[in-house]
Design a protein around this motif. Structure first.
Motif, short mmCIF file in Angstrom:
data_model
loop_
_atom_site.label_atom_id
_atom_site.label_comp_id
_atom_site.label_asym_id
_atom_site.label_seq_id
_atom_site.Cartn_x
_atom_site.Cartn_y
_atom_site.Cartn_z
N PHE A 367 0.99 -1.36 -0.13
CA PHE A 367 0.06 0.09 0.09
C PHE A 367 0.98 1.35 0.01
N LEU A 368 0.41 2.22 -0.64
CA LEU A 368 1.11 3.53 -0.67
C LEU A 368 0.33 4.55 -0.13
N LEU A 369 0.81 5.10 1.01
CA LEU A 369 0.12 6.34 1.62
C LEU A 369 0.32 7.67 1.06
N MET A 370 -0.78 8.50 0.86
CA MET A 370 -0.57 9.58 0.35
C MET A 370 -1.78 10.62 1.10
N PRO A 371 -1.57 11.25 2.27
CA PRO A 371 -2.42 11.85 3.08
C PRO A 371 -2.38 13.18 2.66
N ASN A 380 2.95 9.92 -7.74
CA ASN A 380 3.05 8.57 -6.93
C ASN A 380 2.10 7.82 -7.15
N GLN A 381 0.89 8.06 -6.88
CA GLN A 381 -0.15 7.16 -6.80
C GLN A 381 -0.45 6.66 -8.13
N LEU A 382 0.04 7.21 -9.38
CA LEU A 382 -0.49 6.77 -10.72
C LEU A 382 0.89 5.79 -10.60
N TYR A 383 2.15 5.87 -10.11
CA TYR A 383 3.16 4.96 -10.42
C TYR A 383 2.89 3.63 -9.78
#
Ligand code: ADP
Ligand code: GLC
Length: 471
Positions: A367-371, A380-383
Motif C-alpha cells: 500500500f502507498l500512503l498519500m495523506p 506517486n499514486q499513478l506509479y
C-alpha cells in the motif's frame, strides 16, 4: 505546431519532484500527436548533466542592468532526447549542484528567463507556443508582452501551467532592475500584495492557464496561498489537464531499477521478491503488509500527520510494516528517526532522495500512503497503481481525480481528512483487504490495467494550443 516548454526541472537531467517527470515525458508524447515540442531548462551541475557530453548550439552576451552574463545554449550529444532538450548555461549562476534553495534564486531564475527569451528572439522560425511551468518561468508571459527587448515575441501565445501554487517566487519591487526595461504604467501586472509575484504575473498575462488536475483548479479558486481571488477572476481562461506518466520508464515488466520484473500475470510473485528485498534491507517482516510513503516532508504532503498516525497505530497494532523515503522538514526527519528507534522491525525510514529505492518501493510495497493536505496532481499514486500497489489517498486535487475508492468499485482507498483518525480508518480497511487475498489481487490487477499514459492529456494540450494559434 512548434511548442517550447520552459522549465526549471526535467527528468532525468534535474529532478526535485513531479515537475521533472512531467517535463521529461510530456514532450515525447506530444511528438506522437504531431506537436514538435522542445524543452529549455537551466544547465545545472547535477550528476546526470556532469556525466553526459554536451555540444554548444550558440553563445551570446546578455546584459541586464549593466551586468554582463555569458550565456551558452547546450544540447546533449548522445541521448534519445538530444534534439528535444536545450540547456542554458550561465557560469557561476545556474551551474550549481542543487536546483533551488540559493540566496540568489531570484537573480538565477530571472536571468534564466531573460536568456531564454533573448535566444528565442533570434530563431529564424519562431515557436507557435511558449509553454511555461511554475513560478520560475512565470515572468515570461509578462516579458513577452511588456518588454520592448522581446517585442519579436509579443504575438506568440504563452501558456502557463501551475504545478504548485504554494510556491509563487515573490520578491521585492527593489529588484525590478532584474527585468529588462518595460512600460511602468503596467507594473501592476507584476504585482500581488505589494511584491513582484511571478506566479500572479503569469496568471494575469498568460494567454491560457492550466493546472494539473480539474479538482485542483476548482480548489485553487477557493484557496491558493493568497491567489484565490485572482484565480477565480481568471477562471475563464483556466483549464485542468491531468498529468500522465511515462510508461516506458514506469513499467514493472522492464524497469531496470527493481529487483524482479513482473507483469499482470506474475505480479504476485514478482512483487513478493521486491518486497523481500526491502524488508531484508530495512529490517522489516516480509510476512506483514507493507505500507510506504515516498515524498517531500512538507506541509502539503502531511508527512507530519502521517508520522503521528503511524506512531499511534504501531503502539497498539504491530501487524504491519511501514517504510518511508523522503526528506524535507528537519522536525519531521527527527520525528521519523525517533519512530525508527521505537518500532524497530516494524518501521524504517530512508532520509534522502534515492530514485532507485523509490522504484523498488513502488514495486515492493503493498500500500502507498498519500495523506496530502494539497496535491495538485500527484504522480506517486499513478506509479503505485502501475506497480500493483494500492494507493491510500486523501480526497484532494489530483488524488481525488485519479483514485476512486474500492467501495465505489475503484482501485484504491480514500479518506476525507488529513487526520490521524482518517488515516487509521484507511489503514484498518487496508489490513482487512490484505487478508482477503482474492479481492486484494483483483484490485491490484485492476489498477495495473489502467491507462495513465500521456496520450489523453497530450491531446488536451494540443486542443488548447490550437485554440490560441491559427495553425
Ligand atoms: P511533488 O512534485 O509534489 O513532489 P509528485 O507526486 O508529482 O509530487 O512527484 C513526486 C516525484 O518525486 C515522484 O517521481 C516520486 O517518486 C519522486 N520522489 C519524491 N521524493 C523522493 C525521494 N525521496 N526519493 C526518490 N524519489 C522521490
Ligand atoms: C507539483 C505537485 C504535484 C504534481 C507535480 C507535477 O510538484 O505538487 O502534485 O504532480 O507538480 O505536475
Amino acid at each position: 505546431m512548434q511548442v517550447v516548454h520552459v522549465s526549471a526541472e526535467c527528468y532525468p537531467l534535474a529532478k526535485v519532484g513531479g515537475l521533472a517527470d512531467v517535463i521529461g515525458a510530456l514532450p515525447k508524447y506530444q511528438q506522437q500527436h504531431k506537436t514538435n515540442a522542445k524543452v529549455i531548462m537551466p544547465f545545472y551541475d547535477t550528476a546526470f548533466i556532469q556525466t553526459h557530453n554536451t555540444a554548444t548550439v550558440t553563445e551570446f552576451e546578455l546584459t541586464i542592468h549593466q551586468k554582463n552574463y555569458t550565456v551558452s545554449v547546450l544540447q546533449l550529444e548522445e541521448d534519445a532526447m538530444m534534439d528535444t532538450i536545450f540547456l542554458i548555461k550561465i557560469p557561476q549562476l545556474l551551474d550549481r549542484e542543487r536546483i533551488y534553495g540559493y540566496e540568489d534564486d531570484v537573480e538565477r531564475f530571472t536571468t534564466f528567463q531573460n536568456a531564454v527569451l533573448t535566444w528565442i528572439c533570434n530563431w529564424q522560425d519562431l515557436p507557435d507556443i511558449i509553454h511555461c511551468h511554475d513560478h520560475h518561468t512565470g515572468l515570461i508571459p509578462f516579458m513577452t508582452l511588456q518588454c520592448p527587448a522581446y517585442s519579436a515575441l509579443k504575438t506568440i501565445p504563452t501558456i502557463f501551467s501551475i504545478h504548485n501554487a504554494q510556491y509563487q517566487g515573490q520578491f521585492s519591487h527593489d529588484k525590478q532592475f532584474l527585468l529588462p526595461e518595460f512600460d511602468h504604467n503596467h507594473v501592476g501586472l507584476l504585482d500581488w500584495d505589494g511584491m513582484i509575484n511571478p506566479m500572479a504575473a503569469a496568471i494575469k498575462c498568460a494567454w491560457k492557464v492550466t493546472t494539473v488536475s480539474t479538482s485542483y483548479l476548482q480548489e485553487l479558486q477557493k484557496k491558493a496561498n493568497g491567489l484565490e481571488h485572482l484565480l477565480a477572476h481568471e477562471k475563464g481562461k483556466s483549464f485542468g489537464i491531468l498529468n500522465g506518466i511515462d510508461p516506458d520508464i514506469w513499467n514493472p515488466a522492464t524497469d531496470p531499477m527493481i529487483v524482479k520484473n513482473y507483469t499482470m500475470d506474475t505480479f504476485a510473485t514478482g512483487k513478493k521478491k521486491n518486497k523481500t528485498w526491502i524488508c531484508d534491507s530495512y529490517g522489516l517482516d516480509p510476512e506483514k503488509p507493507l505500507f510506504a510513503f515516498i515524498g517531500r516532508f512538507v506541509y502539503e504532503k502531511a508527512a507530519d500527520v502521517l508520522s503521528a498516525a503511524v506512531d499511534a497505530f504501531l503502539t497498539h497494532n504491530k501487524e504491519l510494516s511501514v517504510m518511508i523515503l523522503g526528506s524535507g522538514s528537519t522536525a519531521i526527519e527527527d520525528e521519523l528517526r525517533i519512530l525508527q528507534e521505537k518500532y524497530q522491525g516494524n518501521f524504517n525510514v530512508h532520509i534522502g532522495y534515492n530514485e532507485q529505492l523509490s522504484h523498488r518501493i513502488y514495486a515492493g510495497a503493498d500500500f502507498l500512503l498519500m495523506p496530502s493536505r494539497v496535491e495538485p496532481c500527484g504522480l506517486n499514486q499513478l506509479y503505485a497503481l502501475r506497480y500493483g500497489t494500492i494507493p491510500i489517498v486523501r480526497e484532494t486535487g489530483g488524488l481525488k481525480d485519479t483514485v476512486i475508492d474500492m467501495g465505489d468499485d475503484g482501485v484504491g482507498i480514500s479518506h476525507r481528512h488529513a487526520s490521524i483518525h482518517d488515516i487509521h480508518h484507511s489503514i484498518n480497511r487496508a489490513l482487512s483487504l490484505y487478508k482477503d487475498t482474492s479481492k486484494y489481487h483483483s484490485i491490484q490487477k485492476k489498477g495495473m490495467k489502467l491507462d495513465h499514459s500521456w496520450n489523453a492529456s497530450a491531446q488536451h494540450y494540443k486542443k488548447l494550443y490550437l485554440s490560441v494559434t491559427k495553425n
